[in-house]
Design an enzyme around this catalytic site. Sequence first.
Site, PDB file in Angstrom:
ATOM      1  N   GLY A 255       0.820  -1.198   0.000  1.00  0.00           N
ATOM      2  CA  GLY A 255       0.000   0.000   0.000  1.00  0.00           C
ATOM      3  C   GLY A 255       0.856   1.249   0.000  1.00  0.00           C
ATOM      4  O   GLY A 255       2.057   1.208  -0.270  1.00  0.00           O
ATOM      5  N   ILE A 256       0.208   2.363   0.316  1.00  0.00           N
ATOM      6  CA  ILE A 256       0.925   3.629   0.402  1.00  0.00           C
ATOM      7  C   ILE A 256       1.342   3.866   1.843  1.00  0.00           C
ATOM      8  O   ILE A 256       0.685   3.414   2.783  1.00  0.00           O
ATOM      9  CB  ILE A 256       0.043   4.787  -0.101  1.00  0.00           C
ATOM     10  CG1 ILE A 256       0.888   6.049  -0.290  1.00  0.00           C
ATOM     11  CG2 ILE A 256      -1.130   5.041   0.833  1.00  0.00           C
ATOM     12  CD1 ILE A 256       0.145   7.168  -0.989  1.00  0.00           C
ATOM     13  N   GLY A 257       2.454   4.546   2.027  1.00  0.00           N
ATOM     14  CA  GLY A 257       2.885   4.865   3.377  1.00  0.00           C
ATOM     15  C   GLY A 257       4.351   4.590   3.589  1.00  0.00           C
ATOM     16  O   GLY A 257       5.054   4.056   2.725  1.00  0.00           O
ATOM     17  N   ILE A 259       5.937   2.517   5.709  1.00  0.00           N
ATOM     18  CA  ILE A 259       6.398   1.139   5.861  1.00  0.00           C
ATOM     19  C   ILE A 259       6.560   0.450   4.506  1.00  0.00           C
ATOM     20  O   ILE A 259       7.612  -0.150   4.239  1.00  0.00           O
ATOM     21  CB  ILE A 259       5.480   0.339   6.803  1.00  0.00           C
ATOM     22  CG1 ILE A 259       5.664   0.837   8.239  1.00  0.00           C
ATOM     23  CG2 ILE A 259       5.770  -1.159   6.726  1.00  0.00           C
ATOM     24  CD1 ILE A 259       4.790   0.152   9.263  1.00  0.00           C
ATOM     25  N   GLU A 278      -2.788  -3.323  -6.004  1.00  0.00           N
ATOM     26  CA  GLU A 278      -3.851  -2.374  -6.335  1.00  0.00           C
ATOM     27  C   GLU A 278      -3.308  -0.966  -6.498  1.00  0.00           C
ATOM     28  O   GLU A 278      -3.838  -0.157  -7.236  1.00  0.00           O
ATOM     29  CB  GLU A 278      -4.978  -2.395  -5.286  1.00  0.00           C
ATOM     30  CG  GLU A 278      -4.687  -1.671  -3.990  1.00  0.00           C
ATOM     31  CD  GLU A 278      -4.274  -2.600  -2.884  1.00  0.00           C
ATOM     32  OE1 GLU A 278      -4.678  -2.363  -1.733  1.00  0.00           O
ATOM     33  OE2 GLU A 278      -3.559  -3.584  -3.161  1.00  0.00           O
ATOM     34  N   ILE A 353      -4.158  -0.856  12.320  1.00  0.00           N
ATOM     35  CA  ILE A 353      -4.244   0.020  13.495  1.00  0.00           C
ATOM     36  C   ILE A 353      -3.854  -0.727  14.762  1.00  0.00           C
ATOM     37  O   ILE A 353      -3.096  -0.226  15.586  1.00  0.00           O
ATOM     38  CB  ILE A 353      -5.662   0.615  13.604  1.00  0.00           C
ATOM     39  CG1 ILE A 353      -5.892   1.583  12.435  1.00  0.00           C
ATOM     40  CG2 ILE A 353      -5.868   1.312  14.943  1.00  0.00           C
ATOM     41  CD1 ILE A 353      -7.296   2.106  12.315  1.00  0.00           C
ATOM     42  N   GLY A 376      -7.772  -3.150   0.060  1.00  0.00           N
ATOM     43  CA  GLY A 376      -7.423  -4.417  -0.570  1.00  0.00           C
ATOM     44  C   GLY A 376      -6.711  -5.379   0.356  1.00  0.00           C
ATOM     45  O   GLY A 376      -6.180  -6.393  -0.099  1.00  0.00           O
TER      46      GLY A 376
END
Length: 477
Positions: A255-257, A259, A278, A353, A376
């Site tokens: 994903g984005i971010g 990490i 995705e 989270i 996703g």
Amino acid sequence: MASMLANNLRKAVAAGGRQPKLMAAALNNSFYTYCNEISHPLNRVPPNGTPEEAVKCIKSGDVVFCSGAAATPITLINAMVEHGKASNLSDVTVCHMHTEGPAAYTEPGNDKIFRSNSFFMGGNVRKAVAEGRGDNFSIFLHEIPQLFYKKIVQPDVALVHVSPPDRHGYCSLGTSVDCVRAALLHSKKIVAQVNKQMPRTFGDAAIHSSHFDYMTEIDVPLPQHGGKGPSDVEAKIGQLIAENLVHDGATLQMGIGSIPDAVLNALHNHKDLGIHSEMFANGVVDLVKAGAVTNRMKKMHQGRIVGSFLIGNQALYDFVNDNPFIEMYAIDYVNNTGVIKQQPRMTAINSCIEVDLTGQVCSDSIGTRFFSGFGGQVDFIRGAAEGVDGKGVPIIAMPSVTNKGESKIVPVLKPGAGVVTSRAHVHYVVTEHGIASLFGKNMRQRAYELIQIAHPDHRQTLEKQAFERLKVMPSKS
């Protein structure tokens, strides 16, 4: 550009030879008089004007779809808000995935005009949902197109952000295909902001400009993310994943971010990596340039990066622009577990989270307060776990503590928190303190594994709470 568009469309129509009578009848009418396939050219030229003129078709009671991420049509959205106030509109539903920009339609003073409906909630609408001015869905990313195909969501108007037309009259959806194509196929009217700074991408991204009911030309940069380097904690997590869980020839989803970027930063010595995700962001560009990403081992889309939407910096947008190495497909294909599990050594890296001591993962809420959406995560965690080669690696990665120092590994999830990824889905959980392997472990063993990667300041308390919950001390064996 208007004259260029008109000339390109006329040339495309002429090159097609004899046109069906019904197609000719579609001239200057909504394309639904003949065909709703957005890649099929029609014999019509859309009107071209200002953003204010383009959104005048929006009426009270309408459902308006907006494309998202880097392709958020911010210019049209701002014009829509002003049109809504000036025309005293009411009961307009604005539906979308994560969008960029201020989302003025969610401001308290506009709540009688607009109501946001998020398929995946971004930070710009989070307050509106918390205060009751907006709504959100719990839905897997791959199922969002079904909202349109099953007519659960029926847009009256779609606002999209596209590249300029080529000589055949085709624009590109650019950085966001995801659920946009499904929405456009089921929208009564399509309004486009045509931006020369929108990258042209391949795959499912083609839309013929004759399907626009109105268009407006802009020349503005896309929203950008990234540029901030990972923290020491994030870099450690990235290193642990890269060195222990990502193998040469693996296919990656991230994903984005910070990490995911930290993982990518640590993969430069790997070989023959592939991307089927995705979304992807800036770190992929450097991996490609380093020769680590070749997509050579893929059986599907061999030699190609596959994505569905993206957001990053200008270097990323320049990289994907007119680049056949990148293929952008609809989200119900990219996130289909049947497709994901066929990728070699499918390695899915997702964050969350909090995680409880049995392995339940909360990713969309903080207690009762909704924070984002399902996205996703389950699509790829499940797809990796079901890998046909038996070598898939589903990973949940997170810092061991929050910014306030609270443990993200908890005895039980906060009251009201939702389980996005179930305890049976989880194979690996990674923090800066190590890797917990949960697959095939009973509850006592799971608790032990997770406590070992919790922050040292919280381990003693977690051991006591684990005993209170399980009635037995956590144990490795």
